[in-house]
Design a protein around this motif. Structure first.
Motif, PDB file in Angstrom:
ATOM      1  N   HIS A  44      -1.878   3.916   0.710  1.00 52.31           N
ATOM      2  CA  HIS A  44      -0.709   4.722   1.099  1.00 52.31           C
ATOM      3  C   HIS A  44      -1.172   6.153   1.334  1.00 52.31           C
ATOM      4  O   HIS A  44      -1.681   6.795   0.400  1.00 52.31           O
ATOM      5  N   GLN A  46       2.194  10.858   2.463  1.00 51.42           N
ATOM      6  CA  GLN A  46       3.420  11.333   1.821  1.00 51.42           C
ATOM      7  C   GLN A  46       3.408  12.852   1.684  1.00 51.42           C
ATOM      8  O   GLN A  46       2.344  13.452   1.524  1.00 51.42           O
ATOM      9  N   TRP A  98       7.068   4.337   2.910  1.00 54.99           N
ATOM     10  CA  TRP A  98       6.415   3.066   3.261  1.00 54.99           C
ATOM     11  C   TRP A  98       7.397   1.901   3.130  1.00 54.99           C
ATOM     12  O   TRP A  98       7.127   0.896   2.482  1.00 54.99           O
TER      13      TRP A  98
END
Length: 880
Positions: free
Chosen positions: A761, A764, A773
């Protein structure tokens, strides 16, 4: 005004032979509004009967115009006819006319006579006028004005009630003359109102003696014009020797049939004044009053401002053979209320007339003053002194007459006057309280069929109030019924009456500054104060919320005792009561406060007076009447609901609208509702964004409006493109209620791409977008499969796939990194898009080629890939 060609059969007995009669139709009597069993004005019972009003004199000679000015003082339209009589007694009748309640009607006698074929240059050049109708006492008031504008001359002829069987005409006609000499001439016009020949004795009083003159003989309906100069000449006395004096005319016979009016004129200077013949039966006190007298140079706030400097003259005549003492008091507006200044007692000899000039008292007054009133107290029996009050401008060409009223003449406590306004003309109503107690006044100003009630008009003891009708019109202030005087009104009437049993008088002055002319109107309609007849609670109902307050007023209805004309007055009830205090309470000031949902009856109780006439006392006797009136107070609550409660962001699916329903309970129609939306902060994946912001507020159609007959208001709410939670609020009467159901703007079915060993990930933004996500299940499965496949291929070098942005938790616009509700991603709204960061350490061409190859393989989710959003081509954009 409407004219109809009709004849009134019930009036035939009143009319003489030789009249002009056109057509035939009976006039219907109007409905009565009071109990006909109770004694009324002058001790007579109210009933519809033939009535007659007489005006002693009109003139069309010497360039004079004569205008009959009438005011409808009945609550209903009134039909009438006019009889114009020549000086010799010939009569012509007008067609039937109709006057509405409160209407001002002007009748040009020259025009009327010409239409009727009468010769206005011969016998009909002067004479008298009568009006006939079926009705109660005094439903019609009027005055006849004679004017010669070229010479600034104006005179009045007053109305006399000569209705059959009432015997209201005076048996003795008494008047004064004054200021004779130079070019001034005094004339007395005497008319025989009957169809029979009559005779009368004539007396002249001057220099302390009574002089009997030759008797007068009248033909039926004849009008005689008597010259004071000529009568004095017969006694070998010049006007200079008897500049003031008195005339008395006493009819022979058992029935009084003569009426009279007088005038003093000087055509060379424009001097003109009217001489009155007061009714001896109405002289019940030894005190007289004049209202609204200009004195000195009027102050700037005076209705007489700019018209010159005035010197009041008080002319008093002693009708007896005994000397009398007369005290004159000037009443004027002081800094702390009504004030007074008195002259030392003056002596008036037997059969004498004295002209008192008030120049001696002016030094004691705080000049300038706007106006004053004058009280005349005499030592003899009531009716033993009569007089006139006239204020003369220094140049001598403008005279303001102020008719004297006896303090116990109840008729002067009411009035129905015509008014006119233009660029050069003012109309001022003067009201004088002649008593030691406060006096309430009922006031109705009428124009164009609109009745305007000036309420809570209360005079202090000995106060004179000037009411400028131009100011009342131009203020455009709504009355207790919501009425306003039409802004452009130039003509109308004002009808007033005392509401308390105290002596009040009034008159209306029409002042034409540019012509140096002033007309004085003092037409009366009833000798008793108005009766209290009804009560209204206003408004009749309030619709409020709990803890909200509303003010109730009470309006009392008053009705003229003689004919039924009505007024409204704001009053303070003796008590207010709520019959359901659990729903709404009300305090002594009429303020209701809502408690809980329901309807409460609000009750007001108010007592005031009504009158009957006592024949023995010859006065109005008051009685207490208590009336209650009710209104309602509806107290309601309201709720806000939405359906459906979950919608998709705009341009990201359907539906995008929800129905907002505001429901009142109990039903409260016609209540204005205003809607608003409030976004719940930090929802939908958007953190720490500025609120409020028009970019995220939806639209209501409509956003405000009234509740319907079922107390409901509905609107369609359309969301914007951002996901998140919204609260819908409604405001009524300043109270805001938030709906219990939160509106969710989201793409349903999105889930978070959980952490995995073969992908990472990235991307952000702490504090702004920390959960980026989220996607559909197929998108998430495809991304996991792609990462797993990549992990087994040497080209990926064993590095996890860096998944950057999918969608926010509830979908919708994925805004810029700064969190200012502007767009960064053009897609990423419905959970079917993902970005792969192919920058370093994924910058190797082999890895890029592998991903390109993999995403072209249907076995990994059937996704397609393209390079966009990054000018350096370092981001893969994937769509499932």
């Amino acid at each position: 005004m409407r004219r109809r060609r009709v004849f009134l059969p019930s009036l035939l007995a009143l009319l003489t032979v030789g009249v002009l009669v056109v057509g035939q139709r009976a006039v219907s009597p109007r409905a009565q509004s009071l109990d006909s069993s109770s004694p009324t004005c002058c001790g007579l019972r109210e009933s519809v009967a033939p009535r007659e009003l007489d005006f002693p004199y009109y003139s069309l000679r010497d360039a004079f115009n004569s205008t009959l000015l009438l005011v409808g003082a009945s609550p209903a339209p009134l039909d009438f006819i006019i009889a114009v009589r020549s000086a010799s007694g010939r009569t012509v009748l007008s067609p039937s006319m109709t006057i509405a309640s409160g209407e001002k009607l002007s009748v040009d006698l020259r025009m009327l006579l010409t239409e009727l074929g009468a010769d206005v240059n011969d016998d009909f050049a002067e004479g008298s006028v009568s009006i006939y109708f079926n009705g109660t006492i005094m439903p019609l008031a009027g005055q006849l004005t004679m004017s010669n504008p070229a010479r600034s001359l104006v005179l009045e002829s007053e109305m006399v009630d000569n209705s059959p069987g009432l015997g209201l005409l005076p048996s003795a006609l008494n008047a004064v003359w004054w200021g004779l000499g130079g070019g001034r001439e005094a004339r007395i016009m005497v008319s025989n109102t009957s169809g029979d020949p009559v005779s009368a004795d004539v007396y002249l009083d001057f220099q302390g003696e009574r002089h009997e003159r030759d008797p007068l003989a009248f033909a039926p309906h004849e009008t005689k014009i008597l010259s004071i100069t000529h009568l004095l000449g017969q006694l070998k006395v010049s006007p200079a020797q008897a500049p003031e004096g008195g005339m008395s005319i006493i009819g022979r016979g058992s029935k009084a049939v003569l009426i009279a009016q007088g005038k003093i004129t000087d055509p060379n200077t424009g001097f003109s004044t009217t001489l009155n013949f007061p009714d001896p039966k109405l002289q019940r006190a030894s005190a007289l009053h004049a209202s609204g007298v200009p004195i000195g140079t009027p102050s700037k706030d005076s209705p007489f401002s700019g018209t010159g400097a005035f010197l009041p003259h008080v002319i008093v005549r002693n009708l007896t053979a005994a000397e009398q003492a007369v005290t004159i008091t000037v009443e004027y507006p002081g800094e702390e209320g009504p004030a007074q200044a008195g002259l030392p007692p003056l002596t008036v000899g037997p059969y004498s007339t004295v002209d008192f000039s008030l120049d001696s008292v002016m030094g004691e007054l705080p000049l300038p003053l706007p106006f004053c009133s004058i009280r005349i107290q005499y030592s003899g029996a009531p009716g033993s002194v009569i007089g006139e009050v006239s204020s003369i401008e220094a140049k001598g060409d403008l005279v303001i007459d102020s008719r004297l009223a006896n303090e116990r003449d109840g008729w002067v406590g009411s009035g129905a006057h015509p008014w006119h306004l233009d660029e050069e003309t003012e109309s001022i109503l003067f009201l004088t309280n002649m008593s030691e107690q406060s006096a309430r006044i009922g006031f109705d100003m009428v124009a164009g069929g609109v009745h305007y009630y000036l309420t809570r008009l209360k005079l202090k003891p000995h106060e004179t109030r000037a009411i400028d009708l131009r100011k009342v019109r131009d203020e455009q202030k709504a009355d207790l019924k919501g009425n306003k005087v039409p802004a452009g009104a130039t003509d109308g009437s004002v009808v007033w009456i005392r509401l308390d049993h105290v002596p009040v008088m009034g008159r209306l002055v029409v002042l034409q500054r540019h012509r140096n002319m002033a007309s004085n109107y003092d037409c009366y309609i009833c000798d008793c104060p108005a009766d209290y007849v009804g009560l209204d609670v206003f408004p009749s109902s309030w619709t409020i919320l709990p803890e909200e307050s509303a003010l109730y007023d009470a309006d009392a209805a008053f009705q003229e005792h003689c004919g039924g004309y009505g007024w409204w007055e704001c009053v303070y009830p003796d008590s207010w009561t709520s019959l359901s205090p659990n729903v709404a309470t009300i305090d002594e000031g009429g303020i209701a406060t809502g408690q809980t949902g329901g309807t409460a009856t609000i009750k007001a109780i108010y007592g005031d007076i009504f009158f009957t006439y006592d024949n023995y006392l010859m006065d109005c006797v008051w009685h207490l009447r208590i009336i209650s009136a009710g209104g309602t107070c509806k107290v309601f609550t309201f709720t806000v609901n939405i359906s459906p409660s979950t919608v998709a962001p705009l341009n990201a699916g359907t539906p995008n609208t929800t129905t907002v329903t505001v429901q009142t309970n109990p039903y409260a129609p016609n209540q204005t509702v205003t809607l608003q939306d409030v976004r719940v902060a930090n929802t939908g994946g958007h953190l720490n964004h500025p609120l409020p912001n028009t970019n995220v507020s939806g639209t209501f159609n409509p956003s405000s409006g009234p509740t319907d007959s079922q107390g409901r208001f509905q609107s369609t709410y359309t969301v914007k493109e951002f996901g998140g939670e919204y609260q819908i609020k409604a405001t009524i009467h300043g109270t805001t209620v938030t709906g219990p159901i939160t509106l969710w703007v989201q793409i349903q079915g999105l889930g978070e791409l959980s952490a995995g060993g073969n992908y990472a990930h990235v991307g952000q933004i702490p504090g702004i977008h920390e959960q980026n996500w989220f996607g559909t299940s197929s998108t998430r499965n495809g991304l996991v499969a792609t990462a797993n496949a990549c992990a087994g291929d040497a080209k990926c070098k064993g590095l996890p796939v860096p998944y950057n942005d999918l969608s926010l938790p509830w979908g919708g616009k994925f805004d810029s990194n700064t969190g200012n509700w502007t767009t960064l991603h053009s897609e990423h709204r419905v959970g079917r898009n993902a970005d792969i960061n192919v920058c370093s350490p994924w910058g190797n061409q082999d890895r890029r080629d592998y991903l390109w190859q993999e995403f072209g393989d249907a076995s990994v989710g059937g996704a397609s890939a393209r390079l966009d959003e990054c000018s350096t081509k370092n981001c893969w954009h994937i769509t499932w």
